[in-house]
Enzyme design. Structure first.
Site, PDB file in Angstrom:
ATOM      1  N   CYS A  64      37.496  28.847  54.702  1.00 42.11           N
ATOM      2  CA  CYS A  64      38.647  28.035  55.102  1.00 42.11           C
ATOM      3  C   CYS A  64      39.930  28.845  55.032  1.00 42.11           C
ATOM      4  O   CYS A  64      40.126  29.650  54.116  1.00 42.11           O
ATOM      5  CB  CYS A  64      38.821  26.847  54.157  1.00 42.11           C
ATOM      6  N   CYS A  65      40.806  28.604  55.966  1.00 43.96           N
ATOM      7  CA  CYS A  65      42.196  29.049  55.899  1.00 43.96           C
ATOM      8  C   CYS A  65      43.014  28.014  56.673  1.00 43.96           C
ATOM      9  O   CYS A  65      42.465  27.026  57.162  1.00 43.96           O
ATOM     10  CB  CYS A  65      42.382  30.474  56.427  1.00 43.96           C
TER      11      CYS A  65
END
Length: 155
Positions: A64-65
């Protein structure tokens, strides 16, 4: 299933991801902002989670980012990884079914907790296609890991 998870930010949806995976019975290894003291830069933590998959220490990963794009790019640089940025359940289903994706990339900005559940439901429910054409496409992508770059003038 053992799943490595990374996030460059300690956001509520990233914490919800850990909880949902554990609630589904998965053994979770956390990286980046989800593991105190880890390097939380998106490139570093996404690579670390993806390397667990490539090494066989995890069957899958979720990276995730903020947009999910950087995390997916970093994960896809690891040989043996097929990361898919999924913003809805239909894309998650297709990524698993037709692309045999082994890393799910998520946007912390776009993914709400209800949407996260839908994406995970689709991801884990999808059966990888046994269709010959789909398998050949995945094999072709896997062979790209072994391809040496050619110079611009090479044929």
């Amino acid at each position: 299933m053992r799943i490595s998870v990374s996030s460059d930010m300690d956001e509520p949806v990233a914490r919800a991801l850990l909880g949902q995976l554990r609630d589904r019975g998965h053994d979770v290894m956390a990286y980046g902002a989800l593991s105190p003291g880890d390097d939380s830069q998106w490139a570093a933590c996404s690579e670390a989670a993806a390397r667990e998959v490539a090494a066989g220490n995890a069957e899958q990963a979720v990276v995730c980012c903020w947009t999910g794009t950087g995390a997916s790019i970093a994960a896809n640089k690891v040989p043996g990884v097929r990361a898919a940025l999924c913003t809805d359940a239909y894309t998650a289903d297709g990524a698993r079914r037709w692309n045999d994706a082994n890393v799910l990339a998520l946007s912390l900005r776009l993914t709400s907790e209800p949407l996260l559940k839908e994406i995970l439901d689709a991801w884990f429910a999808a059966d990888v296609s046994a269709d010959a054409e789909d398998r050949e496409n995945v094999a072709r992508v896997n062979r790209l890991d072994d391809t040496k770059p050619r110079s611009a003038g090479s044929q």
